[in-house]
Design a protein around this motif. Sequence first.
Motif, PDB file in Angstrom:
ATOM      1  N   GLN A 113     -17.047  -2.703  -6.073  1.00  0.00           N
ATOM      2  CA  GLN A 113     -18.137  -1.767  -5.870  1.00  0.00           C
ATOM      3  C   GLN A 113     -19.512  -2.393  -6.108  1.00  0.00           C
ATOM      4  OE1 GLN A 113     -17.326   1.876  -8.025  1.00  0.00           O
ATOM      5  NE2 GLN A 113     -15.718   2.459  -6.602  1.00  0.00           N
ATOM      6  N   ALA A 114     -19.551  -3.707  -6.299  1.00  0.00           N
ATOM      7  CA  ALA A 114     -20.818  -4.433  -6.396  1.00  0.00           C
ATOM      8  C   ALA A 114     -20.999  -5.196  -5.087  1.00  0.00           C
ATOM      9  CB  ALA A 114     -20.829  -5.370  -7.597  1.00  0.00           C
ATOM     10  N   PHE A 115     -21.333  -4.465  -4.027  1.00  0.00           N
ATOM     11  CA  PHE A 115     -21.370  -5.033  -2.683  1.00  0.00           C
ATOM     12  C   PHE A 115     -22.323  -6.220  -2.576  1.00  0.00           C
ATOM     13  CE2 PHE A 115     -20.851  -0.297  -1.537  1.00  0.00           C
ATOM     14  CZ  PHE A 115     -19.493  -0.338  -1.777  1.00  0.00           C
ATOM     15  N   ALA A 116     -23.380  -6.225  -3.377  1.00  0.00           N
ATOM     16  CA  ALA A 116     -24.369  -7.301  -3.283  1.00  0.00           C
ATOM     17  C   ALA A 116     -23.736  -8.656  -3.565  1.00  0.00           C
ATOM     18  CB  ALA A 116     -25.522  -7.045  -4.252  1.00  0.00           C
ATOM     19  N   GLY A 117     -22.779  -8.717  -4.484  1.00  0.00           N
ATOM     20  CA  GLY A 117     -22.146  -9.993  -4.806  1.00  0.00           C
ATOM     21  C   GLY A 117     -21.474 -10.607  -3.597  1.00  0.00           C
ATOM     22  N   ALA A 118     -20.683  -9.808  -2.882  1.00  0.00           N
ATOM     23  CA  ALA A 118     -19.973 -10.318  -1.714  1.00  0.00           C
ATOM     24  C   ALA A 118     -20.935 -10.672  -0.589  1.00  0.00           C
ATOM     25  CB  ALA A 118     -18.964  -9.286  -1.236  1.00  0.00           C
ATOM     26  N   LEU A 119     -21.911  -9.800  -0.322  1.00  0.00           N
ATOM     27  CA  LEU A 119     -22.799 -10.018   0.817  1.00  0.00           C
ATOM     28  C   LEU A 119     -23.733 -11.207   0.596  1.00  0.00           C
ATOM     29  CD1 LEU A 119     -23.622  -6.303   1.671  1.00  0.00           C
ATOM     30  CD2 LEU A 119     -22.191  -7.890   2.989  1.00  0.00           C
ATOM     31  N   VAL A 120     -24.223 -11.372  -0.627  1.00  0.00           N
ATOM     32  CA  VAL A 120     -25.080 -12.528  -0.909  1.00  0.00           C
ATOM     33  C   VAL A 120     -24.273 -13.816  -0.837  1.00  0.00           C
ATOM     34  CG1 VAL A 120     -26.420 -13.677  -2.711  1.00  0.00           C
ATOM     35  CG2 VAL A 120     -26.801 -11.250  -2.236  1.00  0.00           C
ATOM     36  N   ALA A 121     -23.058 -13.802  -1.383  1.00  0.00           N
ATOM     37  CA  ALA A 121     -22.209 -14.999  -1.316  1.00  0.00           C
ATOM     38  C   ALA A 121     -21.924 -15.377   0.129  1.00  0.00           C
ATOM     39  CB  ALA A 121     -20.905 -14.746  -2.075  1.00  0.00           C
ATOM     40  N   GLU A 122     -21.605 -14.378   0.956  1.00  0.00           N
ATOM     41  CA  GLU A 122     -21.328 -14.655   2.360  1.00  0.00           C
ATOM     42  C   GLU A 122     -22.561 -15.241   3.045  1.00  0.00           C
ATOM     43  OE1 GLU A 122     -19.067 -12.062   5.659  1.00  0.00           O
ATOM     44  OE2 GLU A 122     -21.076 -11.308   5.192  1.00  0.00           O
ATOM     45  N   ARG A 123     -23.721 -14.671   2.756  1.00  0.00           N
ATOM     46  CA  ARG A 123     -24.955 -15.158   3.392  1.00  0.00           C
ATOM     47  C   ARG A 123     -25.267 -16.593   2.992  1.00  0.00           C
ATOM     48  NH1 ARG A 123     -29.994 -14.823   1.255  1.00  0.00           N
ATOM     49  NH2 ARG A 123     -29.442 -13.073  -0.124  1.00  0.00           N
ATOM     50  N   LEU A 124     -24.946 -16.956   1.745  1.00  0.00           N
ATOM     51  CA  LEU A 124     -25.255 -18.296   1.243  1.00  0.00           C
ATOM     52  C   LEU A 124     -24.110 -19.283   1.447  1.00  0.00           C
ATOM     53  CD1 LEU A 124     -27.091 -17.325  -2.070  1.00  0.00           C
ATOM     54  CD2 LEU A 124     -28.091 -17.944   0.140  1.00  0.00           C
ATOM     55  N   GLY A 125     -23.036 -18.834   2.080  1.00  0.00           N
ATOM     56  CA  GLY A 125     -21.924 -19.737   2.381  1.00  0.00           C
ATOM     57  C   GLY A 125     -21.055 -20.080   1.193  1.00  0.00           C
ATOM     58  N   LEU A 126     -21.021 -19.198   0.187  1.00  0.00           N
ATOM     59  CA  LEU A 126     -20.215 -19.447  -1.002  1.00  0.00           C
ATOM     60  C   LEU A 126     -18.876 -18.706  -0.903  1.00  0.00           C
ATOM     61  CD1 LEU A 126     -22.811 -19.057  -3.899  1.00  0.00           C
ATOM     62  CD2 LEU A 126     -21.524 -21.131  -3.344  1.00  0.00           C
ATOM     63  N   PRO A 127     -17.793 -19.344  -1.329  1.00  0.00           N
ATOM     64  CA  PRO A 127     -16.533 -18.595  -1.399  1.00  0.00           C
ATOM     65  C   PRO A 127     -16.625 -17.506  -2.461  1.00  0.00           C
ATOM     66  CG  PRO A 127     -16.277 -20.778  -2.380  1.00  0.00           C
ATOM     67  CD  PRO A 127     -17.640 -20.738  -1.757  1.00  0.00           C
ATOM     68  N   TRP A 128     -16.026 -16.358  -2.183  1.00  0.00           N
ATOM     69  CA  TRP A 128     -16.109 -15.253  -3.129  1.00  0.00           C
ATOM     70  C   TRP A 128     -14.763 -14.565  -3.243  1.00  0.00           C
ATOM     71  CZ3 TRP A 128     -15.679 -10.228  -0.908  1.00  0.00           C
ATOM     72  CH2 TRP A 128     -15.783 -10.192   0.486  1.00  0.00           C
ATOM     73  N   ALA A 129     -14.526 -14.059  -4.414  1.00  0.00           N
ATOM     74  CA  ALA A 129     -13.303 -13.326  -4.706  1.00  0.00           C
ATOM     75  C   ALA A 129     -13.659 -11.886  -5.021  1.00  0.00           C
ATOM     76  CB  ALA A 129     -12.563 -13.961  -5.884  1.00  0.00           C
ATOM     77  N   THR A 130     -12.761 -10.978  -4.676  1.00  0.00           N
ATOM     78  CA  THR A 130     -12.939  -9.564  -5.010  1.00  0.00           C
ATOM     79  C   THR A 130     -12.219  -9.249  -6.309  1.00  0.00           C
ATOM     80  OG1 THR A 130     -13.134  -8.869  -2.709  1.00  0.00           O
ATOM     81  CG2 THR A 130     -12.434  -7.204  -4.301  1.00  0.00           C
ATOM     82  N   SER A 131     -12.923  -8.587  -7.209  1.00  0.00           N
ATOM     83  CA  SER A 131     -12.323  -8.028  -8.418  1.00  0.00           C
ATOM     84  C   SER A 131     -12.130  -6.541  -8.160  1.00  0.00           C
ATOM     85  CB  SER A 131     -13.241  -8.259  -9.628  1.00  0.00           C
ATOM     86  OG  SER A 131     -12.767  -7.581 -10.767  1.00  0.00           O
ATOM     87  N   ALA A 132     -10.885  -6.143  -7.846  1.00  0.00           N
ATOM     88  CA  ALA A 132     -10.591  -4.754  -7.494  1.00  0.00           C
ATOM     89  C   ALA A 132     -10.193  -3.999  -8.750  1.00  0.00           C
ATOM     90  CB  ALA A 132      -9.494  -4.686  -6.446  1.00  0.00           C
ATOM     91  N   THR A 133     -11.186  -3.397  -9.391  1.00  0.00           N
ATOM     92  CA  THR A 133     -10.949  -2.717 -10.660  1.00  0.00           C
ATOM     93  C   THR A 133     -10.476  -1.284 -10.484  1.00  0.00           C
ATOM     94  OG1 THR A 133     -13.343  -2.323 -10.723  1.00  0.00           O
ATOM     95  CG2 THR A 133     -12.495  -4.166 -12.006  1.00  0.00           C
ATOM     96  N   THR A 134     -10.317  -0.841  -9.255  1.00  0.00           N
ATOM     97  CA  THR A 134      -9.613   0.392  -8.956  1.00  0.00           C
ATOM     98  C   THR A 134      -8.809   0.154  -7.694  1.00  0.00           C
ATOM     99  OG1 THR A 134      -9.767   2.724  -8.334  1.00  0.00           O
ATOM    100  CG2 THR A 134     -11.622   1.296  -7.750  1.00  0.00           C
ATOM    101  N   SER A 135      -7.625   0.742  -7.630  1.00  0.00           N
ATOM    102  CA  SER A 135      -6.749   0.528  -6.480  1.00  0.00           C
ATOM    103  C   SER A 135      -6.879   1.641  -5.455  1.00  0.00           C
ATOM    104  CB  SER A 135      -5.297   0.426  -6.952  1.00  0.00           C
ATOM    105  OG  SER A 135      -4.929   1.587  -7.677  1.00  0.00           O
ATOM    106  N   ALA A 136      -7.852   2.535  -5.613  1.00  0.00           N
ATOM    107  CA  ALA A 136      -7.976   3.681  -4.711  1.00  0.00           C
ATOM    108  C   ALA A 136      -8.196   3.256  -3.268  1.00  0.00           C
ATOM    109  CB  ALA A 136      -9.108   4.591  -5.169  1.00  0.00           C
ATOM    110  N   GLU A 137      -8.936   2.161  -3.059  1.00  0.00           N
ATOM    111  CA  GLU A 137      -9.208   1.707  -1.706  1.00  0.00           C
ATOM    112  C   GLU A 137      -7.941   1.260  -0.984  1.00  0.00           C
ATOM    113  OE1 GLU A 137     -12.030   1.735  -0.098  1.00  0.00           O
ATOM    114  OE2 GLU A 137     -13.572   2.004  -1.619  1.00  0.00           O
ATOM    115  N   PHE A 138      -6.872   0.998  -1.748  1.00  0.00           N
ATOM    116  CA  PHE A 138      -5.630   0.525  -1.151  1.00  0.00           C
ATOM    117  C   PHE A 138      -4.674   1.650  -0.788  1.00  0.00           C
ATOM    118  CE2 PHE A 138      -6.184  -3.290  -4.192  1.00  0.00           C
ATOM    119  CZ  PHE A 138      -7.136  -3.833  -3.353  1.00  0.00           C
TER     120      PHE A 138
END
Length: 393
Positions: A113-138
């Motif tokens: 739920q911290a979308f900025a982490g993923a989007l900034v990493a993608e923009r800067l070409g950094l590998p990123w991992a998701t920390s899924a602290t709730t499974s509701a999205e699944f």
Amino acid sequence: MSRFLFVVPPLTGHINPAVGVAARLTGHGHRVAWACADPARVRRLAGADAVVFGCAGPVPGAEGAVRPPDLRGAEALKFLWEWYLVPLADAMAPGVSAAVTAFRPDIVVADQQAFAGALVAERLGLPWATSATTSAEFSGAYDGLPKVADRLRQHLAELRARVGDPSGTADPRFSPHLLLAFSTPELIGPRAPLARHIHYVGPSLAGRPAGPGFPWERLDHGRAKVLVTLGTANADVGGRFLAETLTALRDRATRVQAVIADPGGTLPAAPDDKDVLVLPSVPQLPLLERMDAVVCHAGHNTVCEALWYGVPLVVAPIRDDQPVVAGQVVDSGAGVRIRFGRVTAARLGAALDTVLHDSAHRAAAARISAAFRAAGGAPTAAAHLERLAAESR
């Protein structure tokens, strides 16, 4: 050694699972830093010496983000995204970018739920991992709500255009590199997605700071013990629920002793009460080892922590992902669901009697506990992150 930047929202339930993983990485000699809108909260949970980059952003209770207490269902999801998650991402993005520049991480670990982490990493070409602290999205959080799901995807596309790589395609909630889910299919159910980069590691319980003092000597080993908690963010709506719960528990005082977490001070204080211990905060993890049942709001952390110890639950979801998590509890057989807004002492008492005396619920909780412990928790999550860092060099 590698550098890991954890990007988290200013929410205790989302920081706590990452704390144990970060501690494990630090113990292996890696460098760890955090980016969060509430640095004080991170240091309180992860330790005073944690390296935290502040990211300006709304925090719970900030002006414009105060949620109406009676908001439920699709309207609650809409409010969560439009008044909290998306504005939080917009506000955090510059700070996350600055943290990446200053800390130079090898891997960004972004809360789901911290979308900025993923989007900034993608923009800067950094590998990123998701920390899924709730499974509701699944497991069908948006089933039956196609218009809501479409609107949320539109929000993410617009957010990517503002703070991410406009040509990017990855959903910021689901890293294509590594997704760490702090649960297991035994709880999530048959809809839990399977892929090589998705790892169900179970709850991360290590690395927590010491809890508050607790009158352990007042626990009665001759009675069943029940913990009642509505988490850290529901003090504004829990008064009636706790009052009805208190009545139900007093009706069973000859065979049940209860501990109630009441951070809002809604219940009358009775320091010498031997039947119901009402406290503003409790050391939840060590308490759960001694509990026979838990009554809660179906918050993901509380549910998983209870099931880690094989404790069955009475769940009364309030909002956000809680109805989905409550459904997982019921479908797995590990508990009973009641309606938060329509709770009565009689209904809650009947549900509590069921989970205390029906061995099937305890057996289901024990089965999930075994799966959680086999999944590996924080050490396994840290190992997957180390592997991603090694592969990315």
